[in-house]
Motif scaffolding. Structure first.
Motif, PDB file in Angstrom:
ATOM      1  N   GLN A   1       0.824  -1.215   0.000  1.00  0.00           N
ATOM      2  CA  GLN A   1       0.000   0.000   0.000  1.00  0.00           C
ATOM      3  C   GLN A   1       0.856   1.261   0.000  1.00  0.00           C
ATOM      4  OE1 GLN A   1      -2.272  -0.849   3.497  1.00  0.00           O
ATOM      5  NE2 GLN A   1      -3.836  -2.015   2.405  1.00  0.00           N
ATOM      6  N   VAL A   2       1.931   1.251   0.777  1.00  0.00           N
ATOM      7  CA  VAL A   2       2.833   2.407   0.772  1.00  0.00           C
ATOM      8  C   VAL A   2       3.450   2.582  -0.618  1.00  0.00           C
ATOM      9  CG1 VAL A   2       4.996   3.321   1.706  1.00  0.00           C
ATOM     10  CG2 VAL A   2       3.317   2.287   3.237  1.00  0.00           C
ATOM     11  N   ALA A   3       3.854   1.463  -1.236  1.00  0.00           N
ATOM     12  CA  ALA A   3       4.418   1.535  -2.589  1.00  0.00           C
ATOM     13  C   ALA A   3       3.386   2.073  -3.572  1.00  0.00           C
ATOM     14  CB  ALA A   3       4.906   0.154  -3.021  1.00  0.00           C
ATOM     15  N   MET A   4       2.130   1.620  -3.448  1.00  0.00           N
ATOM     16  CA  MET A   4       1.074   2.105  -4.344  1.00  0.00           C
ATOM     17  C   MET A   4       0.857   3.608  -4.170  1.00  0.00           C
ATOM     18  SD  MET A   4      -1.695  -1.027  -3.997  1.00  0.00           S
ATOM     19  CE  MET A   4      -2.906  -0.291  -5.100  1.00  0.00           C
ATOM     20  N   TRP A   5       0.910   4.084  -2.927  1.00  0.00           N
ATOM     21  CA  TRP A   5       0.743   5.516  -2.688  1.00  0.00           C
ATOM     22  C   TRP A   5       1.870   6.306  -3.343  1.00  0.00           C
ATOM     23  CZ3 TRP A   5      -1.600   9.760  -2.149  1.00  0.00           C
ATOM     24  CH2 TRP A   5      -0.983  10.887  -1.635  1.00  0.00           C
ATOM     25  N   HIS A   6       3.102   5.839  -3.233  1.00  0.00           N
ATOM     26  CA  HIS A   6       4.226   6.547  -3.858  1.00  0.00           C
ATOM     27  C   HIS A   6       4.120   6.503  -5.384  1.00  0.00           C
ATOM     28  CE1 HIS A   6       6.373   7.676  -0.286  1.00  0.00           C
ATOM     29  NE2 HIS A   6       6.424   6.423   0.166  1.00  0.00           N
ATOM     30  N   ILE A   7       3.664   5.383  -5.919  1.00  0.00           N
ATOM     31  CA  ILE A   7       3.449   5.305  -7.371  1.00  0.00           C
ATOM     32  C   ILE A   7       2.378   6.300  -7.786  1.00  0.00           C
ATOM     33  CG2 ILE A   7       2.566   3.819  -9.215  1.00  0.00           C
ATOM     34  CD1 ILE A   7       3.935   1.467  -7.740  1.00  0.00           C
ATOM     35  N   TRP A   8       1.279   6.354  -7.006  1.00  0.00           N
ATOM     36  CA  TRP A   8       0.219   7.316  -7.306  1.00  0.00           C
ATOM     37  C   TRP A   8       0.775   8.740  -7.272  1.00  0.00           C
ATOM     38  CZ3 TRP A   8      -2.093  11.637  -5.527  1.00  0.00           C
ATOM     39  CH2 TRP A   8      -3.351  11.955  -6.045  1.00  0.00           C
ATOM     40  N   SER A   9       1.592   9.047  -6.275  1.00  0.00           N
ATOM     41  CA  SER A   9       2.129  10.406  -6.122  1.00  0.00           C
ATOM     42  C   SER A   9       3.042  10.772  -7.284  1.00  0.00           C
ATOM     43  CB  SER A   9       2.902  10.512  -4.798  1.00  0.00           C
ATOM     44  OG  SER A   9       2.070  10.232  -3.705  1.00  0.00           O
ATOM     45  N   ILE A  10       3.891   9.820  -7.695  1.00  0.00           N
ATOM     46  CA  ILE A  10       4.775  10.070  -8.840  1.00  0.00           C
ATOM     47  C   ILE A  10       3.951  10.310 -10.099  1.00  0.00           C
ATOM     48  CG2 ILE A  10       6.513   9.033 -10.341  1.00  0.00           C
ATOM     49  CD1 ILE A  10       7.573   7.570  -7.826  1.00  0.00           C
ATOM     50  N   GLY A  11       2.933   9.483 -10.303  1.00  0.00           N
ATOM     51  CA  GLY A  11       2.078   9.656 -11.477  1.00  0.00           C
ATOM     52  C   GLY A  11       1.298  10.957 -11.433  1.00  0.00           C
ATOM     53  N   ASP A  12       0.834  11.331 -10.236  1.00  0.00           N
ATOM     54  CA  ASP A  12       0.045  12.553 -10.096  1.00  0.00           C
ATOM     55  C   ASP A  12       0.873  13.800 -10.375  1.00  0.00           C
ATOM     56  OD1 ASP A  12      -2.485  13.814  -9.364  1.00  0.00           O
ATOM     57  OD2 ASP A  12      -1.401  14.547  -7.614  1.00  0.00           O
ATOM     58  N   SER A  13       2.173  13.727 -10.075  1.00  0.00           N
ATOM     59  CA  SER A  13       3.044  14.880 -10.304  1.00  0.00           C
ATOM     60  C   SER A  13       3.603  14.903 -11.722  1.00  0.00           C
ATOM     61  CB  SER A  13       4.203  14.862  -9.295  1.00  0.00           C
ATOM     62  OG  SER A  13       4.997  13.702  -9.458  1.00  0.00           O
ATOM     63  N   SER A  14       3.251  13.909 -12.518  1.00  0.00           N
ATOM     64  CA  SER A  14       3.714  13.857 -13.908  1.00  0.00           C
ATOM     65  C   SER A  14       2.507  13.941 -14.834  1.00  0.00           C
ATOM     66  CB  SER A  14       4.475  12.561 -14.165  1.00  0.00           C
ATOM     67  OG  SER A  14       3.594  11.452 -14.102  1.00  0.00           O
ATOM     68  N   ARG A  15       2.755  13.838 -16.098  1.00  0.00           N
ATOM     69  CA  ARG A  15       1.669  13.902 -17.076  1.00  0.00           C
ATOM     70  C   ARG A  15       0.901  12.586 -17.152  1.00  0.00           C
ATOM     71  NH1 ARG A  15       3.857  16.252 -22.655  1.00  0.00           N
ATOM     72  NH2 ARG A  15       1.620  16.139 -23.048  1.00  0.00           N
ATOM     73  N   LEU A  16       1.443  11.539 -16.535  1.00  0.00           N
ATOM     74  CA  LEU A  16       0.792  10.233 -16.608  1.00  0.00           C
ATOM     75  C   LEU A  16      -0.524  10.216 -15.846  1.00  0.00           C
ATOM     76  CD1 LEU A  16       0.918   7.289 -17.540  1.00  0.00           C
ATOM     77  CD2 LEU A  16       2.215   6.750 -15.466  1.00  0.00           C
ATOM     78  N   GLY A  17      -0.545  10.792 -14.646  1.00  0.00           N
ATOM     79  CA  GLY A  17      -1.740  10.763 -13.806  1.00  0.00           C
ATOM     80  C   GLY A  17      -1.597   9.729 -12.702  1.00  0.00           C
ATOM     81  N   GLY A  18      -2.154  10.039 -11.531  1.00  0.00           N
ATOM     82  CA  GLY A  18      -1.983   9.181 -10.376  1.00  0.00           C
ATOM     83  C   GLY A  18      -2.533   7.783 -10.559  1.00  0.00           C
ATOM     84  N   TRP A  19      -3.812   7.673 -10.924  1.00  0.00           N
ATOM     85  CA  TRP A  19      -4.421   6.358 -11.052  1.00  0.00           C
ATOM     86  C   TRP A  19      -3.924   5.616 -12.270  1.00  0.00           C
ATOM     87  CZ3 TRP A  19      -6.067   4.459  -6.877  1.00  0.00           C
ATOM     88  CH2 TRP A  19      -6.626   5.274  -5.894  1.00  0.00           C
ATOM     89  N   ARG A  20      -3.614   6.327 -13.335  1.00  0.00           N
ATOM     90  CA  ARG A  20      -3.042   5.648 -14.503  1.00  0.00           C
ATOM     91  C   ARG A  20      -1.680   5.071 -14.180  1.00  0.00           C
ATOM     92  NH1 ARG A  20      -4.112   8.799 -20.102  1.00  0.00           N
ATOM     93  NH2 ARG A  20      -2.794  10.387 -19.157  1.00  0.00           N
ATOM     94  N   ALA A  21      -0.916   5.735 -13.296  1.00  0.00           N
ATOM     95  CA  ALA A  21       0.375   5.186 -12.879  1.00  0.00           C
ATOM     96  C   ALA A  21       0.179   3.900 -12.075  1.00  0.00           C
ATOM     97  CB  ALA A  21       1.143   6.219 -12.050  1.00  0.00           C
ATOM     98  N   VAL A  22      -0.818   3.880 -11.204  1.00  0.00           N
ATOM     99  CA  VAL A  22      -1.106   2.668 -10.434  1.00  0.00           C
ATOM    100  C   VAL A  22      -1.518   1.525 -11.361  1.00  0.00           C
ATOM    101  CG1 VAL A  22      -2.664   1.666  -8.713  1.00  0.00           C
ATOM    102  CG2 VAL A  22      -1.725   3.952  -8.362  1.00  0.00           C
ATOM    103  N   ILE A  23      -2.346   1.830 -12.343  1.00  0.00           N
ATOM    104  CA  ILE A  23      -2.771   0.810 -13.309  1.00  0.00           C
ATOM    105  C   ILE A  23      -1.581   0.306 -14.120  1.00  0.00           C
ATOM    106  CG2 ILE A  23      -4.192   0.393 -15.362  1.00  0.00           C
ATOM    107  CD1 ILE A  23      -6.106   2.573 -14.211  1.00  0.00           C
ATOM    108  N   LEU A  24      -0.702   1.207 -14.532  1.00  0.00           N
ATOM    109  CA  LEU A  24       0.476   0.813 -15.297  1.00  0.00           C
ATOM    110  C   LEU A  24       1.390  -0.086 -14.467  1.00  0.00           C
ATOM    111  CD1 LEU A  24       2.218   1.028 -17.852  1.00  0.00           C
ATOM    112  CD2 LEU A  24       3.217   3.131 -16.900  1.00  0.00           C
ATOM    113  N   ALA A  25       1.580   0.239 -13.197  1.00  0.00           N
ATOM    114  CA  ALA A  25       2.403  -0.598 -12.324  1.00  0.00           C
ATOM    115  C   ALA A  25       1.790  -1.989 -12.187  1.00  0.00           C
ATOM    116  CB  ALA A  25       2.545   0.061 -10.953  1.00  0.00           C
ATOM    117  N   LYS A  26       0.458  -2.051 -12.064  1.00  0.00           N
ATOM    118  CA  LYS A  26      -0.219  -3.350 -12.019  1.00  0.00           C
ATOM    119  C   LYS A  26       0.002  -4.139 -13.299  1.00  0.00           C
ATOM    120  CE  LYS A  26      -4.331  -3.450 -13.362  1.00  0.00           C
ATOM    121  NZ  LYS A  26      -5.260  -3.730 -14.467  1.00  0.00           N
ATOM    122  N   ALA A  27      -0.121  -3.463 -14.437  1.00  0.00           N
ATOM    123  CA  ALA A  27       0.048  -4.135 -15.725  1.00  0.00           C
ATOM    124  C   ALA A  27       1.466  -4.681 -15.890  1.00  0.00           C
ATOM    125  CB  ALA A  27      -0.281  -3.161 -16.861  1.00  0.00           C
TER     126      ALA A  27
END
Length: 568
Positions: A91-117
């Motif tokens: 969960q902590v890793a998912m939050w950091h992935i979300w934060s990195i995605g949210d601060s980039s053009r990718l988007g927070g939830w799209r970053a989480v989905i990409l990490a899952k994929a």
């Protein structure tokens, strides 16, 4: 020159036959590309039917900022319950992935989905490699990996279980490799460290212990067989058998490693807490048996595998692989969430049986052996194509992939109470709310614990079926129970001041009665086949204390949506 031309032609023919038989770099590249297309097509999709991903990421945020909580922090009904969070590190890793995605053009939830994929893609690449090492045939490996992916895709949500899928595939590959003498037993020294990490990532570390126990049991059985019944040769001997002291030390170290988590032995109690509650096993969709679509795929696969085991000559099963297959087949048929584990567990046996079938076909076809390779290639391509053309939900995979690319949020806003929460934040409701658990994850993401705590949610490993019982009484609008309780008494007990509900619930029907004591302040009706049906609703206790809140909420709803609350 003529001799060189004949030699070259002969070499090209042998190379072609090798390719058709699933041999060589080109066959490997094609299998890799097809599996990659399948894996990312199935996994790069927006969030639209997942309630849990929201509270997983919010939990990671809370832990990263405040440390591990001793008790539940998202609901008021379970505030005194200890929270033994077996997924905290993921969960902590998912939050950091979300934060990195949210601060980039990718988007927070799209970053989480990409990490899952990516995680799931790596999982099935491990399965592809394992199946190829066993069968020595890339087309067979493609069939096995694609079929495993097709069986398990019902559970491909952006949640901590995908980490367990990856680790489970890696463990099967490692133990099979040591058993086959592909690599040294010294690699097994890594297992206790992996298991110790795993217990902080997700609760399916128990599945890893089961797999390890199967390999321990296999070598113990073979030891006693050789000593007392050497003529019993039904089960295949394994070239990489280990001595008992190796297994005792390794298994003991892995069990000890499971205690290296913030909650110690408490993690062993969590599955029993959920599985011992009939209300949970009947009410949670993922704990039910698979629906017809996935039951058909999994049972057809299992029956086909049993048939091949019976007809392929010269195949003797390995005891550990048989035990693992039967255990996870039972789990997959009982609980839809375990289908993905069944798909991974069947890899070794399916690869061996298909390799045996290939030899059978070679003997049968004699001079045209390359046609058997074409058959396996065609089967692999067919499984990929059928999986892509038959999504478990109505929308095709290409459409969902495009939605992932086009939707900045990364999720289907209409699938969640987005407008409801926007309205809640606009009005500023007071007191405790009631909600149902199947959309509570989104409420936690938006509201808890900063603004409002939820009544119940899907973290059933915390409170078992205790709170779900009260939720069912309230949501069902139950007037009387054997314990002389009702929806009104339960709302009074929990001091609920306002209600969120959706659909034709008994609660909505009872609350709409003239003397119910509840006032409707917001209603988002849904249209289905041209007929009005009940959608999201917010009700407030109708008393003098809430008079201003009711008036303010109705006024803001009318201003926001251009219609009076009585308009539907």
């Amino acid at each position: 020159m003529k001799s060189e031309g004949v030699t070259s032609a002969s070499s090209n023919t042998e190379s072609q036959h090798g390719f058709l038989a699933g041999q060589g770099l080109l066959a490997g590249c094609i299998s890799f590309i097809l599996l990659t297309i399948l894996a990312f097509s199935v996994t790069l999709v927006p969030i639209r039917a997942d309630n849990d991903v929201w509270w997983h990421v919010k939990s990671g945020k809370y832990i990263a900022e405040n440390g591990l909580p001793e008790h539940d922090v998202f609901s008021y009904t379970a505030a005194e319950y200890p929270w033994h969070n077996h997924e905290w590190l993921t969960q902590v890793a998912m939050w950091h992935i979300w934060s990195i995605g949210d601060s980039s053009r990718l988007g927070g939830w799209r970053a989480v989905i990409l990490a899952k994929a990516i995680t799931l893609w790596l999982t099935y690449i491990l399965i592809l490699i394992l199946a190829q090492r066993i069968s020595k045939d890339w087309w067979i490996a493609l069939i096995v990996a694609a079929l495993a992916l097709a069986v398990g895709r019902r559970s491909f949500y952006p949640r901590p279980p995908v980490v367990s899928d990856f680790l489970l595939a890696g463990m099967i590959l490692l133990l099979t490799g040591v058993n086959e003498k592909w690599w040294s037993p010294r690699w097994l020294i890594a297992l206790p460290f992996v298991v110790g990490l795993w217990t902080n990532l997700h609760g399916a570390w128990m599945a890893g212990v089961v797999i390890l126990a199967a390999y321990v049991g296999q070598d113990v059985f073979l030891y006693f067989r050789d000593r007392f019944a050497p003529k019993f040769e039904f089960f295949e001997d394994t070239p990489g058998r280990l001595k008992a002291r190796w297994w005792i030390a390794l298994f003991g170290a892995c069990l000890l490693a499971t205690l290296f988590n913030p909650f110690g032995i408490e993690l062993y109690k969590l599955p029993a807490r959920v599985m011992s509650e009939p209300a949970l096993t009947r009410g949670i969709g993922e704990l039910r048996s698979p629906d017809f679509y996935f039951a058909w795929i999994s049972e057809f696969t299992l029956l086909g595998l049993i048939f091949l085991l019976a007809v392929v000559r010269g195949y003797r099963p390995r005891l550990a692989e048989i035990g693992i297959l039967l255990f996870f087949a039972h789990q997959g048929i009982q609980h839809v969430r375990h289908l993905v584990l069944f798909g991974l567990a069947m890899t070794p046996i399916l690869a061996r049986v298909l390799a045996g079938l290939r030899l059978e076909l070679h003997e049968w076809l004699v001079e045209k052996r390359q046609y058997s390779g074409l058959l396996f290639l065609g089967m692999g391509v067919l499984i990929v194509a059928v999986t892509l053309r038959n999504p478990p939900e109505g929308q095709s995979y290409p459409e969902r992939n495009l939605d992932y690319l086009r939707t900045e949020e990364g999720y289907k806003r209409g699938a969640y109470p987005s407008d409801v929460v926007d309205f809640i934040e606009l009005v500023g409701f007071d007191g405790r709310m009631f909600n149902e658990n199947y959309y509570a994850g989104y409420l936690i993401w938006r509201l808890a614990p900063e603004e409002h705590l939820v009544f119940s949610d899907s973290r059933f490993d915390i409170f078992g079926g205790d709170i779900l019982r009260d939720e069912n009484i309230i949501s069902g609008g139950v007037e009387f129970t054997p314990d002389n309780e009702s929806w009104r008494s339960r709302l009074d007990y929990w001091d609920v001041n306002w209600i969120i509900t959706k659909g034709h619930t008994g609660l909505a029907t009872e609350a709409s009665a003239p003397d119910s004591g509840w006032a409707l302040v917001a209603h988002w009706p849904e249209l289905s086949s041209g007929t009005m049906r009940s959608g999201w609703q917010i009700w407030v206790r109708d008393n003098s204390k809430n008079a201003d809140l009711i008036e303010r909420a109705r006024r803001m709803f009318s201003r926001q949506y251009g219609r009076s609350i009585t308009d539907g």
